[in-house]
Scaffold this motif. Structure first.
Motif, mmCIF file in Angstrom:
data_model
loop_
_atom_site.group_PDB
_atom_site.id
_atom_site.type_symbol
_atom_site.label_atom_id
_atom_site.label_comp_id
_atom_site.label_asym_id
_atom_site.label_seq_id
_atom_site.Cartn_x
_atom_site.Cartn_y
_atom_site.Cartn_z
ATOM 1 N N THR A 61 64.698 82.640 -4.552
ATOM 2 C CA THR A 61 64.027 81.391 -4.888
ATOM 3 C C THR A 61 64.751 80.772 -6.081
ATOM 4 O OG1 THR A 61 61.918 82.315 -4.153
ATOM 5 C CG2 THR A 61 61.824 80.325 -5.507
ATOM 6 N N VAL A 62 65.253 79.558 -5.870
ATOM 7 C CA VAL A 62 65.978 78.846 -6.917
ATOM 8 C C VAL A 62 65.167 77.620 -7.300
ATOM 9 C CG1 VAL A 62 68.102 77.627 -7.514
ATOM 10 C CG2 VAL A 62 68.199 79.624 -6.004
ATOM 11 N N ASN A 72 62.607 71.041 -7.916
ATOM 12 C CA ASN A 72 63.064 71.262 -6.546
ATOM 13 C C ASN A 72 63.187 72.776 -6.375
ATOM 14 O OD1 ASN A 72 64.073 70.989 -3.992
ATOM 15 N ND2 ASN A 72 65.866 69.817 -4.571
ATOM 16 N N THR A 73 62.403 73.333 -5.449
ATOM 17 C CA THR A 73 62.416 74.780 -5.215
ATOM 18 C C THR A 73 63.084 75.052 -3.872
ATOM 19 O OG1 THR A 73 60.365 75.019 -6.467
ATOM 20 C CG2 THR A 73 60.998 76.850 -5.040
ATOM 21 N N TYR A 74 64.198 75.781 -3.920
ATOM 22 C CA TYR A 74 64.947 76.159 -2.725
ATOM 23 C C TYR A 74 64.608 77.610 -2.370
ATOM 24 C CZ TYR A 74 67.965 72.240 -4.071
ATOM 25 O OH TYR A 74 68.458 71.011 -4.420
ATOM 26 N N THR A 75 64.519 77.890 -1.074
ATOM 27 C CA THR A 75 64.264 79.252 -0.617
ATOM 28 C C THR A 75 65.378 79.672 0.335
ATOM 29 O OG1 THR A 75 61.892 78.860 -0.772
ATOM 30 C CG2 THR A 75 62.584 80.766 0.514
ATOM 31 N N PHE A 76 65.905 80.869 0.088
ATOM 32 C CA PHE A 76 66.925 81.470 0.944
ATOM 33 C C PHE A 76 66.400 82.829 1.396
ATOM 34 C CE2 PHE A 76 68.932 78.684 -2.085
ATOM 35 C CZ PHE A 76 69.843 77.972 -1.330
ATOM 36 N N LYS A 77 66.505 83.100 2.687
ATOM 37 C CA LYS A 77 66.009 84.358 3.236
ATOM 38 C C LYS A 77 67.154 85.171 3.825
ATOM 39 C CE LYS A 77 61.388 82.654 4.200
ATOM 40 N NZ LYS A 77 60.348 82.453 5.212
ATOM 41 N N ILE A 102 69.624 73.842 -12.816
ATOM 42 C CA ILE A 102 68.952 75.049 -12.326
ATOM 43 C C ILE A 102 68.261 75.719 -13.505
ATOM 44 C CG2 ILE A 102 69.290 77.347 -11.336
ATOM 45 C CD1 ILE A 102 71.477 76.129 -9.597
ATOM 46 N N THR A 103 66.969 75.999 -13.305
ATOM 47 C CA THR A 103 66.185 76.621 -14.375
ATOM 48 C C THR A 103 65.870 78.083 -14.100
ATOM 49 O OG1 THR A 103 64.136 75.786 -13.386
ATOM 50 C CG2 THR A 103 65.176 74.437 -15.120
#
Length: 126
Positions: free
Chosen positions: A47-48, A106-111, A36-37
């Motif tokens: 946004t991870v 890899n970009t993860y999105t959590f709402k 994870i950056t």
């Protein structure tokens, strides 16, 4: 132990490897394929970003070789390294994302939902 090996965006399925069951006499696999950056919270969206590499593994029994091919992309078209280990003589297999400059993100999105809980909204690998 459960290790995530690959993700198929078309079927939305992960390829995983289970290890650590039973007893074994082979080398210990120390493979770190992601890091994870950043993680940012803005406007109720988390946004991870994760730096990732991908690999394939081949065991050639005739030569007693373990071959790891490391790729920078999910489709495994951009080979960035090949590591060959001698089965029976190597005690550990070490592959670490920190050793590579060519990677994917890899970009993860959590709402946030109406109850104040965050849910996984999707991811993109670039």
């Amino acid at each position: 132990m459960l290790s995530f090996i690959d993700y198929d965006a078309n079927t939305k399925n992960y390829k995983v490897r289970f290890s650590g069951t039973g007893s074994g006499s082979g080398p210990i696999e120390n493979v770190t394929t992601s890091k994870i950056t950043s993680a940012i919270l803005k406007d109720d969206i988390i946004t991870v970003k994760e730096q990732v590499i991908f690999y394939t593994y081949t065991h050639i029994i005739e030569n007693q070789q373990l071959i790891y091919q490391i790729y920078s992309d999910e489709a495994k078209t951009n080979l960035i390294d090949t590591k060959t280990f001698e089965d029976g003589t190597v005690s550990s297999i070490d592959i670490n994302i920190d050793d590579y400059n060519q990677t994917s993100t890899n970009t993860y999105t959590f709402k946030k939902d109406n109850n104040g809980n965050y849910y996984f909204a999707g991811n993109i690998i670039e």
